[in-house]
Design an enzyme around this catalytic site. Structure first.
Site, short mmCIF file in Angstrom:
data_model
loop_
_atom_site.label_atom_id
_atom_site.label_comp_id
_atom_site.label_asym_id
_atom_site.label_seq_id
_atom_site.Cartn_x
_atom_site.Cartn_y
_atom_site.Cartn_z
CG ASP A 4 -41.78 -34.03 0.71
OD1 ASP A 4 -41.24 -33.86 1.83
OD2 ASP A 4 -41.81 -33.15 -0.17
CD GLU A 65 -38.48 -34.22 4.33
OE1 GLU A 65 -37.85 -34.46 3.30
OE2 GLU A 65 -39.01 -33.14 4.58
CG ASP A 138 -43.79 -30.91 -2.97
OD1 ASP A 138 -43.41 -30.58 -1.83
OD2 ASP A 138 -44.09 -30.09 -3.86
#
Length: 172
Positions: A4, A65, A138
């Site tokens: 992430d 991501e 996260d």
């Protein structure tokens, strides 16, 4: 391995398993950089951290991501820069990189592409059979990316293999 990306916090999670079998948490961490440092120094810190994790865990793939546009351009820029560093680290070591949108990840782990962070964290906890929700968000998001890639990436790999086999048969 799921990543992430972020300039201040970079979630990294490693999950082991296959489609149709229970998944297992291998490791999870959040790499942090100080906002008082210059961006190039922060990116070097991120590069060293991501590279160390990839070398330690030797994942089959890295799922990152996909950066999406928000109203805050500075946030998007930092996220994109961190994402690029993660891609370079994986590519340098010959590890395939996949990109998944936030809505794909939310839909994969919760069944709802508009799930909030708490729902995603709760489902990650359940899927990996953890005692507590990974924190901060996260960390949970990185694990959700890894889970998504195992579930969707495996299916995509089988589709690609079938298409390649069909193309080979068609050329004979």
């Amino acid at each position: 391995m799921g990543i992430d990306p972020g300039l201040t916090r970079m979630g990294m999670g490693v999950v082991d398993g296959d489609v149709g079998r229970p998944l297992r948490l291998v490791d999870v961490n959040v790499l942090r950089t100080s906002s008082t440092l210059a961006v190039p120094e922060r990116l070097v810190t991120i590069e060293k951290g991501v590279e160390a994790w990839i070398e330690e865990h030797r994942p089959d793939a890295v799922a990152i991501e996909r950066v999406f546009a928000r109203s805050d351009v500075s946030t998007v820029m930092g996220t994109a820069q961190a994402s690029g560093i993660a891609m370079v680290c994986a590519a340098r070591l010959g590890i395939p990189v996949a990109m998944h949108t936030p809505s794909e990840v939310k839909a994969a782990v919760s069944g709802n592409g508009r799930a909030d962070k708490a729902q995603v964290g709760a489902m990650v906890t359940r899927i990996l059979r953890l005692d507590a929700m990974p924190k901060p968000a996260d960390a949970a998001d990185a694990l959700a990316l890894a889970i998504t890639h195992i579930w969707r990436g495996g299916a995509q790999a089988r589709i690609d293999a079938a298409l390649a086999a069909a193309a080979t048969r068609g050329t004979r």
